[in-house]
Design a protein around this motif. Structure first.
Motif, PDB file in Angstrom:
ATOM      1  N   UNK A 167      43.564  39.386  38.344  1.00  0.00           N
ATOM      2  CA  UNK A 167      43.269  40.611  38.989  1.00  0.00           C
ATOM      3  C   UNK A 167      44.413  41.003  39.983  1.00  0.00           C
ATOM      4  N   UNK A 168      44.729  40.012  40.741  1.00  0.00           N
ATOM      5  CA  UNK A 168      45.734  40.200  41.603  1.00  0.00           C
ATOM      6  C   UNK A 168      47.042  41.056  41.248  1.00  0.00           C
ATOM      7  N   UNK A 169      47.468  41.909  41.692  1.00  0.00           N
ATOM      8  CA  UNK A 169      48.542  42.891  41.415  1.00  0.00           C
ATOM      9  C   UNK A 169      48.435  43.778  40.205  1.00  0.00           C
ATOM     10  N   UNK A 170      46.988  43.955  39.753  1.00  0.00           N
ATOM     11  CA  UNK A 170      46.713  44.941  38.561  1.00  0.00           C
ATOM     12  C   UNK A 170      46.529  46.277  39.309  1.00  0.00           C
ATOM     13  N   UNK A 171      46.883  47.450  38.676  1.00  0.00           N
ATOM     14  CA  UNK A 171      46.501  48.626  39.069  1.00  0.00           C
ATOM     15  C   UNK A 171      45.568  49.406  38.283  1.00  0.00           C
ATOM     16  N   UNK A 172      45.020  50.612  38.939  1.00  0.00           N
ATOM     17  CA  UNK A 172      43.847  51.118  38.296  1.00  0.00           C
ATOM     18  C   UNK A 172      44.690  51.985  36.920  1.00  0.00           C
ATOM     19  N   UNK A 173      45.762  52.493  37.168  1.00  0.00           N
ATOM     20  CA  UNK A 173      46.465  53.271  36.042  1.00  0.00           C
ATOM     21  C   UNK A 173      46.560  52.236  34.838  1.00  0.00           C
ATOM     22  N   UNK A 174      47.124  51.016  35.134  1.00  0.00           N
ATOM     23  CA  UNK A 174      47.342  49.923  34.253  1.00  0.00           C
ATOM     24  C   UNK A 174      46.347  49.555  33.515  1.00  0.00           C
ATOM     25  N   UNK A 175      44.936  49.401  34.074  1.00  0.00           N
ATOM     26  CA  UNK A 175      43.798  48.964  33.353  1.00  0.00           C
ATOM     27  C   UNK A 175      43.381  50.148  32.643  1.00  0.00           C
ATOM     28  N   UNK A 176      43.344  51.194  33.101  1.00  0.00           N
ATOM     29  CA  UNK A 176      42.574  52.265  32.647  1.00  0.00           C
ATOM     30  C   UNK A 176      43.365  52.636  31.304  1.00  0.00           C
ATOM     31  N   UNK A 177      44.772  52.528  31.268  1.00  0.00           N
ATOM     32  CA  UNK A 177      45.400  52.638  30.064  1.00  0.00           C
ATOM     33  C   UNK A 177      45.075  51.539  28.782  1.00  0.00           C
ATOM     34  N   UNK A 204      36.255  46.543  39.630  1.00  0.00           N
ATOM     35  CA  UNK A 204      36.826  45.217  39.126  1.00  0.00           C
ATOM     36  C   UNK A 204      37.785  44.938  39.662  1.00  0.00           C
ATOM     37  N   UNK A 205      38.601  45.742  40.470  1.00  0.00           N
ATOM     38  CA  UNK A 205      39.767  45.399  41.342  1.00  0.00           C
ATOM     39  C   UNK A 205      39.267  44.716  42.549  1.00  0.00           C
ATOM     40  N   UNK A 206      38.129  44.943  43.068  1.00  0.00           N
ATOM     41  CA  UNK A 206      37.668  44.621  44.355  1.00  0.00           C
ATOM     42  C   UNK A 206      37.070  43.228  44.301  1.00  0.00           C
ATOM     43  N   UNK A 207      36.293  42.988  43.016  1.00  0.00           N
ATOM     44  CA  UNK A 207      35.401  41.895  43.206  1.00  0.00           C
ATOM     45  C   UNK A 207      36.023  40.612  42.277  1.00  0.00           C
ATOM     46  N   UNK A 208      36.899  40.913  41.205  1.00  0.00           N
ATOM     47  CA  UNK A 208      37.119  39.871  40.280  1.00  0.00           C
ATOM     48  C   UNK A 208      38.458  38.991  40.414  1.00  0.00           C
ATOM     49  N   UNK A 231      29.915  28.968  45.754  1.00  0.00           N
ATOM     50  CA  UNK A 231      29.128  27.850  45.559  1.00  0.00           C
ATOM     51  C   UNK A 231      29.722  27.008  44.159  1.00  0.00           C
ATOM     52  N   UNK A 232      30.321  27.395  43.539  1.00  0.00           N
ATOM     53  CA  UNK A 232      30.791  26.709  42.300  1.00  0.00           C
ATOM     54  C   UNK A 232      29.976  27.523  40.959  1.00  0.00           C
ATOM     55  N   UNK A 233      29.247  28.780  41.107  1.00  0.00           N
ATOM     56  CA  UNK A 233      28.871  29.176  39.836  1.00  0.00           C
ATOM     57  C   UNK A 233      29.978  29.938  39.301  1.00  0.00           C
ATOM     58  N   UNK A 234      29.679  30.155  37.932  1.00  0.00           N
ATOM     59  CA  UNK A 234      30.842  30.970  37.078  1.00  0.00           C
ATOM     60  C   UNK A 234      30.421  32.316  36.645  1.00  0.00           C
ATOM     61  N   UNK A 235      30.882  33.257  37.118  1.00  0.00           N
ATOM     62  CA  UNK A 235      30.517  34.604  37.054  1.00  0.00           C
ATOM     63  C   UNK A 235      31.139  35.659  36.050  1.00  0.00           C
ATOM     64  N   UNK A 236      30.453  36.117  35.203  1.00  0.00           N
ATOM     65  CA  UNK A 236      31.109  37.097  34.532  1.00  0.00           C
ATOM     66  C   UNK A 236      30.656  38.521  34.840  1.00  0.00           C
ATOM     67  N   UNK A 237      31.436  39.290  35.114  1.00  0.00           N
ATOM     68  CA  UNK A 237      31.134  40.889  35.826  1.00  0.00           C
ATOM     69  C   UNK A 237      31.775  41.901  34.842  1.00  0.00           C
ATOM     70  N   UNK A 238      30.723  42.558  34.413  1.00  0.00           N
ATOM     71  CA  UNK A 238      30.939  43.621  33.205  1.00  0.00           C
ATOM     72  C   UNK A 238      31.024  44.897  33.811  1.00  0.00           C
ATOM     73  N   UNK A 239      31.976  45.806  33.716  1.00  0.00           N
ATOM     74  CA  UNK A 239      32.147  47.156  34.298  1.00  0.00           C
ATOM     75  C   UNK A 239      32.670  48.196  33.596  1.00  0.00           C
ATOM     76  N   UNK A 240      32.905  49.303  33.697  1.00  0.00           N
ATOM     77  CA  UNK A 240      33.891  50.193  33.455  1.00  0.00           C
ATOM     78  C   UNK A 240      34.584  50.951  34.575  1.00  0.00           C
ATOM     79  N   UNK A 241      34.010  50.521  35.645  1.00  0.00           N
ATOM     80  CA  UNK A 241      34.577  51.122  36.927  1.00  0.00           C
ATOM     81  C   UNK A 241      35.896  50.367  37.566  1.00  0.00           C
ATOM     82  N   UNK A 242      36.952  50.952  37.684  1.00  0.00           N
ATOM     83  CA  UNK A 242      38.188  50.103  37.901  1.00  0.00           C
ATOM     84  C   UNK A 242      38.146  49.590  39.174  1.00  0.00           C
ATOM     85  N   UNK A 243      37.566  50.432  40.318  1.00  0.00           N
ATOM     86  CA  UNK A 243      38.006  49.878  41.624  1.00  0.00           C
ATOM     87  C   UNK A 243      37.001  48.874  41.870  1.00  0.00           C
TER      88      UNK A 243
END
Ligand SMILES: Nc1ncnc2c1ncn2[C@@H]1O[C@H](COP(=O)(O)OP(=O)(O)O)[C@@H](O)[C@H]1O
Ligand SMILES: [Mg+2]
Lengths: 359, 561, 310
Positions: free
Chosen positions: B234-244, B213-217, B199-211
């Motif tokens: 987010x495109x191309x990021x991996x769980x391991x990379x983000x966790x580290x 973050x990968x799924x929605x952002x 629609x055009x809203x700007x959203x900030x999504x806070x989480x510490x759950x990696x999957x």
């Protein structure tokens, strides 16, 4: 931050204590002082009301009051008596100190001990609730005299010789006023509002009840006890209840009876008081008051102490010895036959011709 | 000017925070943080507990004022003195802990703080109409007249979103919105979020759950210790990379689970009924068996009887009906200490209420249960030396970070308190362990440690060795600890792991039992069910039905049950 | 015994029950607002005493009861404001600051009374006002529609405060602030502002409650004339489950039973007087004990609020 606020509230409380504690410090306890001492909780409630320029040895009396010196009741009766005595003897001869609102017994005990250790000659604990405190403190100060009432117990049987006791036969004045009220009642109903069913109040009520009944006019008399010396509202509802029930003459006592007196005034029914002169409170309706006069008792007590005896004596205030007086309101006209009958009964009472069983 | 959004507000092109510094006594919560979010995107803010995510967002929402730095909306600097200012500027925030008044209705919650069209008098009917319209436009199903306390968590979240939209939010900040949701509710939320972004809203999504973050952002910014440590699409990021990035070191995300070796039934629950606080049965006819050496995960949405079950098992709440057998002994009405004597240990859900005493020191908390026994007491006196000694060994063995042993535990972080409680309970060498929400509110590092301890207890100390103990210099205490854990191998601790975190349950459990309305709806083996199937069971669907459904991992599709 | 259940007795009980519910209603409804917003003010009795004194004093000196009432409201409001400063701004423990306020009110009212008025006196209070038409109905008119104006005010206060609490934006904010101040805060509601208003309002109503004693119901002032009524009022708020209608029920029950026990004594029913006078209190405790389960207390009651402390 949080500390601060707490301190702030403490400061507030302290300020109120200081304000109330300081005001009267220098004011002499001569009649009608404009400034009174009001003492609030926890703090030493000891206020010396008379400056102490003692060239010749003044007799020093300390007074512990359950209520205030202006309660129009039991406490004021004692305080006024002392002040009158002081006028008579001279301020250099009699020094008075007092602590009021001593409704908490530990506070009272602390004050009693304080006065005793300050060398007062006589410490009067003016309430029947103070007995055990006195029995505990008195033996520590054998050359200080103590007194308490209303009671007949001087604790002499327990080996304590420096406690006086005073009591009053309030039932006899009650008897006379009971008769007067019964004769004045048009609805043939009178009501009594008592505080707590014990001691002086209980005796007084017994007297009133018998006085009403002995007139044989078919007047009924009922009593409601409020359960408190200080619950003004309960006294007011009590009077109201009697009035709703059809009573047109009311009796009552204690400092809380002002509530009942106001209700009597509002509903224009007669009121008879006890312990202190109620007439100024409602001159329109107060017919009479039985008034304590402690002056003769105090006089004798002081003389006895000066003679070296510090206790062991029971004073009984009676109509005969001037300890009680029935004071009539001059504004209210009582039919001559009623007044005559009242005077006749008073004489009988004084001669001891009337028996009022108390149990 | 700019385009209007569905809630009638002009779009905000970009919100940008520049060089934000925020200090709390003793903590630098945000250290020169740059952050921005644009219309049409979902920007994930990732970080461990305490990284400063909420603090940063609270400044965008006017709850805190930055010590340094500035906030620009479409290039114009704004200073927010209170949330009122932020709301007026078009920013909405959904807090980690919902900011709803439970006793009020949905409409009342929305109307709270707003001007009424009738002045002093409430205009709830007007508000209700608009709430319904917004719910329609954004696909947020909600009963406007219900009291909030009656609503499920997912519904409450919808109320929060509507509240923000109603107030004209063009930018929406969601602080850990999925923490309390079931998988299905997470899916629903993601649908809504995608729609809003479109629609055009700007959203900030806070989480510490990696999957998630990968799924929605669309973009991710990673915070650690108050600093931005990474920022990327987010495109191309991996769980391991983000966790580290998040933890600052490689993290074990998968645990090995050697197969079960022991098997005696240690704890047996037979047709148990337990009353909840409101007087109705919170546990209603529950039966379970717990075997030596296994971790049995109890999954379920919060409030389905987990708390009451744990309390009944540990003797803190009376049982109305049914039996509890511990080592074949009937302990249904036994006191907590009798159960402890039989080898039961408990890591409670509410650490500060049941597990520990806030104002007591670390050492005192350690001897809480055994303070009346030797070696802590000699005749009638405490032996402070023995107490200190043991406390010191435990603190070291379990890697509890505390300034001193005399520090009141309220000054410790959640993770360290939990490590302390867990250490204390394991130190007692239990045979049955009830662990209720052991990692709730605990950061990834500490969670990882706790998980490995639980696994280590399950079947000897194998995994413990591979992680933390290895990293530390093997002190004497560490060695002792290891010996102790090795010694457990024969006894095979049985663990009941009660958790609302499905990831945790799935990572640790040999078997998973799902609780719903006080009953077990089904028990599945470790790899038998997908997240979605477990989610269905958590919503009360029976195991057979749930497993009969499609077994794929497709997130967006759901079958009606 | 049968004597007790006669029409005149019944009428008497209802009449005094209604009349003497007045101070409880004013004070407890004021306290309801305060507690609904999360502030427990135990100083109600002190505020009532100051109201009772200032109402009496001003009415005596100016010969104007309305000015007395105004003075009582102002004094009570000032006391409430003081409580707000201490407990909302400075965040002192509410229980303790309330007790402090009570001591202050008790001490100050006694001091002022003895210095400005000397001794006990009476005053002609607000006279009964018979409501036209309704007041003419036999029996009913006498017991319900022939009271002084403050009695009517007190009972009117119930629907009015009900309306304020449940139908206005202010009421919504009060309820929210008392349940979850953090939530209210995030929506831009001034938690402290609301608490200032409710605590001050509680003071104003407590002041009026005091004046209702000294210049409308009993028409006397003396030291500690409330004799702890303010504390009963606080209990009535719990009793009434923080709802004006509940408070109404509690106040009426309390003063009915109070009236009843006096009639019990008057009719010579053989119950010891000591037992009879305890009746209202016993009843209150019993009802409290049995009702406490369904009571929903404002969740933030007695809790301090500072933004970001959660
Ligand atoms: N109001 C506060 N007072 C003091 N310290 C705080 C406050 N809020 C947060 N902190 C501290 O700031 C740090 C960052 O916290 P927070 O922003 O809540 O982290 P996150 O949301 O990433 O978990 C933590 O160390 C936390 O303890
Ligand atoms: Mg956070």
């Amino acid at each position: 931050m949080k500390r601060l606020l707490f301190q702030l509230s403490l400061v507030l409380v302290l300020v109120s204590l200081v304000v109330s504690g300081c005001a009267p410090a220098a004011a002499p306890a001569t009649p009608a002082p404009a400034v009174e001492n009001t003492v609030i909780v926890e703090v030493e409630k000891v206020v010396t009301a008379t400056p102490a320029p003692v060239e010749e040895k003044a007799f020093r009396v300390a007074l512990i009051l359950p209520s205030t010196t202006k309660d129009s009741s039991f406490s004021q009766a004692m305080y006024d008596a002392l002040v009158r005595l002081q006028e008579e003897m001279g301020k250099d001869k009699l020094e008075i100190a007092y602590s009021e609102s001593m409704f908490k017994i530990p506070d009272a005990a602390a004050a009693i001990r304080d006065y005793a250790s300050q060398g007062y000659n006589l410490v009067i604990a003016h309430g029947s609730q103070y007995g055990s405190s006195l029995a505990e403190i008195a033996p520590d100060f054998p050359t200080t005299a103590f007194a308490w009432g209303t009671t007949v117990n001087t604790f002499q049987s327990e080996g304590i010789n420096n406690i006086f006791a005073y009591t009053g036969t309030s039932q006899f004045g009650g008897y006379v006023m009971g008769a007067v009220g019964a004769m004045l009642s048009k609805s043939k109903k009178v009501g009594i509002c008592g505080p707590i069913e014990t001691g002086d109040n209980r005796n007084y009520v017994k007297g009133v009840v018998q006085g009403v009944k002995d007139t044989n006019l078919g007047v009924t008399v009922t009593t409601i006890w409020t359960g408190s010396y200080s619950d003004v509202t309960a006294m007011a509802t009590c009077a109201q209840t009697h009035i709703q029930d059809g009573a047109d003459v009311l009796y009552g006592s204690s400092q809380s009876s002002t509530g009942a007196i106001a209700a009597a005034k509002e509903n224009n029914v007669y009121w008879f008081g006890h312990q202190y002169d109620n007439i100024p409170l409602a001159p329109e309706v107060v017919v009479a008051s039985q008034v304590y006069d402690f002056v003769p008792t105090l006089k004798d007590m002081i003389a006895t102490i000066k003679a070296g005896v510090y206790g062991g004596k029971v004073y009984t205030l009676t109509l005969q010895n001037g300890g009680f007086e029935i004071r009539y309101n001059k504004n209210i006209e009582i039919p001559a036959d009623v007044k005559a009958k009242a005077d006749e009964l008073l004489e009988k009472v004084k001669k001891g011709e009337i028996e009022i069983p108390l149990d | 000017m700019s385009k209007l959004l569905s809630n009638g507000q002009p779009q905000i092109g970009e919100v940008r925070a520049v060089g934000i510094v925020k200090r709390f006594p003793g903590v630098l919560a945000n250290d020169h943080v740059d952050f921005d979010v644009k219309a049409g995107e979902i920007h994930a803010l990732l970080g461990e507990n305490g990284a400063g995510k909420s603090t940063l967002m609270r400044q965008l929402y006017g709850l805190y004022q930055p010590d340094e730095g500035k906030i620009l909306i479409d290039g114009v600097e704004h200073r927010f003195h209170s949330p009122k200012d932020a709301i007026r500027a078009g920013i909405g925030m959904i807090h980690q802990h919902f900011m709803l008044v439970p006793e009020l209705t949905v409409v009342e919650n929305v109307a709270l703080g707003l001007k009424s069209s009738r002045g002093f008098v409430l205009d709830l009917d007007v508000v209700e109409k608009r709430v319904c319209a917004l719910a329609e436009q954004y696909g947020l199903k909600i009963d406007p007249k219900a009291s909030v306390w009656q609503l499920a968590v997912g519904e409450q979240q919808r109320v929060e979103i509507i509240k923000a939209l109603y107030r004209g939010a063009a930018v929406l900040i969601l602080d850990e919105p999925t923490a309390v949701l079931t998988p299905q509710e997470v899916d629903d939320l993601f649908v809504t979020l995608r729609q809003m972004a479109a629609e055009g809203h700007a959203l900030v999504f806070i989480s510490h759950k990696l999957h998630e973050v990968l799924a929605i952002s669309d973009r991710v910014t990673v915070l650690r210790d108050g600093r931005v440590v990474g920022k990327r699409p987010t495109q191309g990021a991996t769980k391991e990379e983000l966790a580290q990035m998040m933890v600052g070191r490689p993290v074990i995300l998968q645990y090995d689970m050697p197969p079960l070796q022991c098997g005696d039934t240690l704890l047996k629950i037979e047709d148990l009924f337990v009353q909840g606080d409101r007087g109705v049965d919170a546990v209603a006819g529950l039966s379970l068996e717990l075997h030596a050496g296994e971790i049995l995960g109890l999954a379920g949405v919060s409030g389905n009887g987990q708390r009451e079950l744990a309390q009944a098992l540990t003797g803190l709440r009376p049982v109305r009906k049914g039996r509890v057998l511990l080592h074949d002994k009937d302990v249904t009405n036994a006191s907590p200490s009798e159960r402890m004597a039989l080898g039961l240990s408990y890591i409670p859900e509410e650490r500060m209420k049941e597990g520990a005493i806030r104002d007591f020191s670390v050492a005192d908390n350690i001897i809480l249960q055994d303070h009346h026994k030797p070696p802590y007491v000699r005749s009638i006196f405490f032996d402070f030396k023995a107490i200190k000694n043991d406390a010191k060994r435990l603190v070291e063995a379990f890697n509890v970070k505390t300034p001193t042993l005399d520090t009141p535990i309220k000054n410790l972080s959640g993770g360290n308190i939990q490590k302390l409680i867990m250490g204390r309970e394991l130190w007692r060498r239990p045979s049955v362990l009830i662990a209720a929400q052991p990692t709730r509110g605990v950061d990834i590092g500490a969670s990882e440690y706790i998980h490995q301890q639980l696994l280590g207890q399950r079947n000897g100390a194998t995994t413990v060795e591979s992680s933390v103990v290895q990293r530390r210099t093997p002190t004497q205490a560490g060695m002792e600890m290891r010996e102790m854990l090795e010694g457990r191998r024969e006894q095979c601790l049985a663990t009941l792991l009660i958790s609302e975190d499905l990831d945790e349950i799935r990572a640790l459990s040999d078997r998973i039992a799902v609780i719903y309305e006080g009953k077990i709806v089904g028990i599945v083996d470790r790899n038998e069910a997908t997240v979605e199937q477990l989610g269905l069971m958590m919503a009360g669907v029976r195991k057979e039905e749930a497993l009969g459904l499609k077994k794929s991992g497709d997130h967006s599709e759901k079958e009606p049950s | 015994m049968g004597d007790l259940f006669t029409l005149p007795v019944l009428l008497g009980i209802i009449y005094s029950g209604i009349r003497f519910a007045t101070p409880y209603l004013f004070a407890a409804i004021g306290e309801t607002f305060s507690q609904r917003s999360g502030v427990l003010n135990l100083g109600v009795d002190g505020m009532m005493l100051m109201g009772a004194y200032s109402g009496f004093f001003v009415a005596v000196k100016t010969n104007n009861l309305w000015l007395g009432l105004l003075a009582a409201a102002l004094t009570g409001g000032l006391m409430g404001l003081l409580m707000a400063v201490i407990s909302v701004t400075f965040q002192a423990t509410q229980g303790i600051s309330g007790i402090g306020l009570h001591i202050l009110g008790l001490g100050l009212s006694t001091l002022l009374f003895t210095t400005t008025m000397g001794g006990v006196g009476t005053i002609g209070g607000f006279p009964p006002v018979r409501i036209p038409l309704l007041g003419e109905i036999p029996y009913i008119g006498d017991i319900f529609f022939n009271h002084n104006i403050l009695v009517y005010f007190a009972f009117l206060l119930v629907p009015v405060s009900n309306w304020i609490l449940y139908k206005t934006t202010f009421g919504l904010q009060v309820r929210a602030v008392g349940q979850s101040p953090e939530a209210a805060d995030t929506l831009g509601v001034s938690v402290k502002g609301i608490r200032y208003i409710t605590v001050t309002l509680g003071g104003i109503l407590a002041g009026i409650a005091g004046a209702s004693i000294s210049i409308a119901l009993i028409n006397v002032f003396q030291e500690n004339i409330t004799n702890g009524m303010g504390f009963i009022a606080v209990a009535l708020v719990y009793f009434g489950a923080w709802r004006p209608t509940g408070v109404l029920f509690g106040s009426l029950l309390f003063s009915f039973v109070n009236a009843l026990q006096q009639w019990v004594q008057l009719k010579g029913i053989p119950i010891p007087a000591g037992m009879a006078v305890m009746l209202p209190y016993i009843l209150t405790i019993v009802v409290l004990a049995f009702s406490s389960r369904r009571i929903s207390k404002p969740a933030a009651l007695t809790k301090k609020f500072e933004r970001g402390e959660s």
